[in-house]
Design an enzyme around this catalytic site. Structure first.
Site, PDB file in Angstrom:
ATOM      1  N   ASP A  23       0.821  -1.206   0.000  1.00 39.24           N
ATOM      2  CA  ASP A  23       0.000   0.000   0.000  1.00 39.24           C
ATOM      3  C   ASP A  23       0.861   1.264   0.000  1.00 39.24           C
ATOM      4  O   ASP A  23       1.951   1.291   0.584  1.00 39.24           O
ATOM      5  CB  ASP A  23      -0.901  -0.003   1.241  1.00 39.24           C
ATOM      6  CG  ASP A  23      -1.968   1.083   1.173  1.00 39.24           C
ATOM      7  OD1 ASP A  23      -2.364   1.457   0.053  1.00 39.24           O
ATOM      8  OD2 ASP A  23      -2.389   1.557   2.238  1.00 39.24           O
ATOM      9  N   ASN A  71     -10.389  -2.294  -6.671  1.00 35.94           N
ATOM     10  CA  ASN A  71      -9.546  -1.269  -7.282  1.00 35.94           C
ATOM     11  C   ASN A  71     -10.025  -0.814  -8.656  1.00 35.94           C
ATOM     12  O   ASN A  71      -9.518   0.174  -9.202  1.00 35.94           O
ATOM     13  CB  ASN A  71      -8.093  -1.757  -7.397  1.00 35.94           C
ATOM     14  CG  ASN A  71      -7.357  -1.744  -6.076  1.00 35.94           C
ATOM     15  OD1 ASN A  71      -6.368  -2.451  -5.902  1.00 35.94           O
ATOM     16  ND2 ASN A  71      -7.827  -0.951  -5.116  1.00 35.94           N
TER      17      ASN A  71
END
Length: 250
Positions: A23, A71
């Site tokens: 991340d 996503n």
């Protein structure tokens, strides 16, 4: 521990399966005036460094979360950049992956992915099938809940067809129906970027995972970060619901 050297640990203190949530790539790029896609390309280099670091310390299974099923909500440019990164990895780095003895696997849904990318991922799986140095699973277009749901659907279909007695459905039987059925439970989950959540990643496999949250954005994470997280893991007492013992972790 010398930060430039891997930790020296007894074999039973090394996590068998390390999972990583990579991340912070977009934020890292934005802080430098770059496109978010450039952050993802930098993340790819860090991913290979992580594989090498895991190899060095003796980890046998490494799973990396590169693209979640959620996503797709990001901008078209960023999604295309992520797809391009994986296409490049599967094509340009295939020879090196084979040379290093890495067994590559893809875990995720083909829905929405370009057919050429799916073919490339399957080809890389075939080319590395005999690798024994480390099992590296790329979780791309993956969601933990979706994985559990598809396994449940398989179980229902098997029961309807008479191949499965519902009374025989237990945790082990359901685990065999997951997208990656031979994947062992996660021992250590590492997440970069300062966030402290699972983000729908390997919910089944992480039931008793030890977790290390790193404040660093993923492109700034080095092999020393991985080694330190593993050294910290080695000092933890894993109880799996049991009572604490008086033994001191080595």
């Amino acid at each position: 521990m010398n930060s430039s050297e891997p930790p020296l640990l007894l074999p039973d203190r090394i996590p068998t399966h390390v999972a990583v949530v990579m991340d912070g790539n977009g934020r890292w790029a934005e802080q430098r005036g770059l496109s978010r896609s450039e952050g993802h390309w930098t993340a790819l280099a860090r991913m290979f460094e992580t594989v090498e670091a895991a190899l060095t310390v003796g980890v046998k299974w490494l799973s990396v979360f590169a693209f979640s099923s959620e996503n797709w909500q990001r901008s078209t440019d960023e999604v295309e950049g992520l797809l391009g990164c994986v296409t490049g990895m599967a094509g340009e780095n295939a020879d090196e992956i084979v040379k290093r003895g890495i067994r590559f696997r893809w875990c995720g849904s083909p829905e929405g992915l370009p057919g050429t990318l799916i073919d490339d991922l399957h080809e890389l799986e075939k080319a590395t099938a005999s690798g024994t140095a480390i099992n590296c699973t790329l979780c791309f277009n993956y969601g933990g809940r979706a994985d559990i749901v598809q396994a449940a659907r398989k179980a229902v279909e098997a029961a309807r067809a008479g191949r499965l007695d519902p009374e025989d459905l237990n945790e082990a039987a359901l685990a065999r129906l997951m997208l990656a059925p031979d994947l062992p439970d996660v021992d250590l989950l590492i997440r970069s970027g300062g966030e402290q959540r699972l983000s729908n990643f390997m919910l089944w496999q992480c039931a008793y995972a030890e977790i290390a949250f790193l404040p660093d954005l993923w492109p700034d994470v080095t092999r020393e970060h991985l080694w330190q997280a593993i050294a910290d893991y080695a000092r933890r007492e894993r109880r799996f619901g049991g009572a604490p013992t008086t033994a001191t972790p080595r």
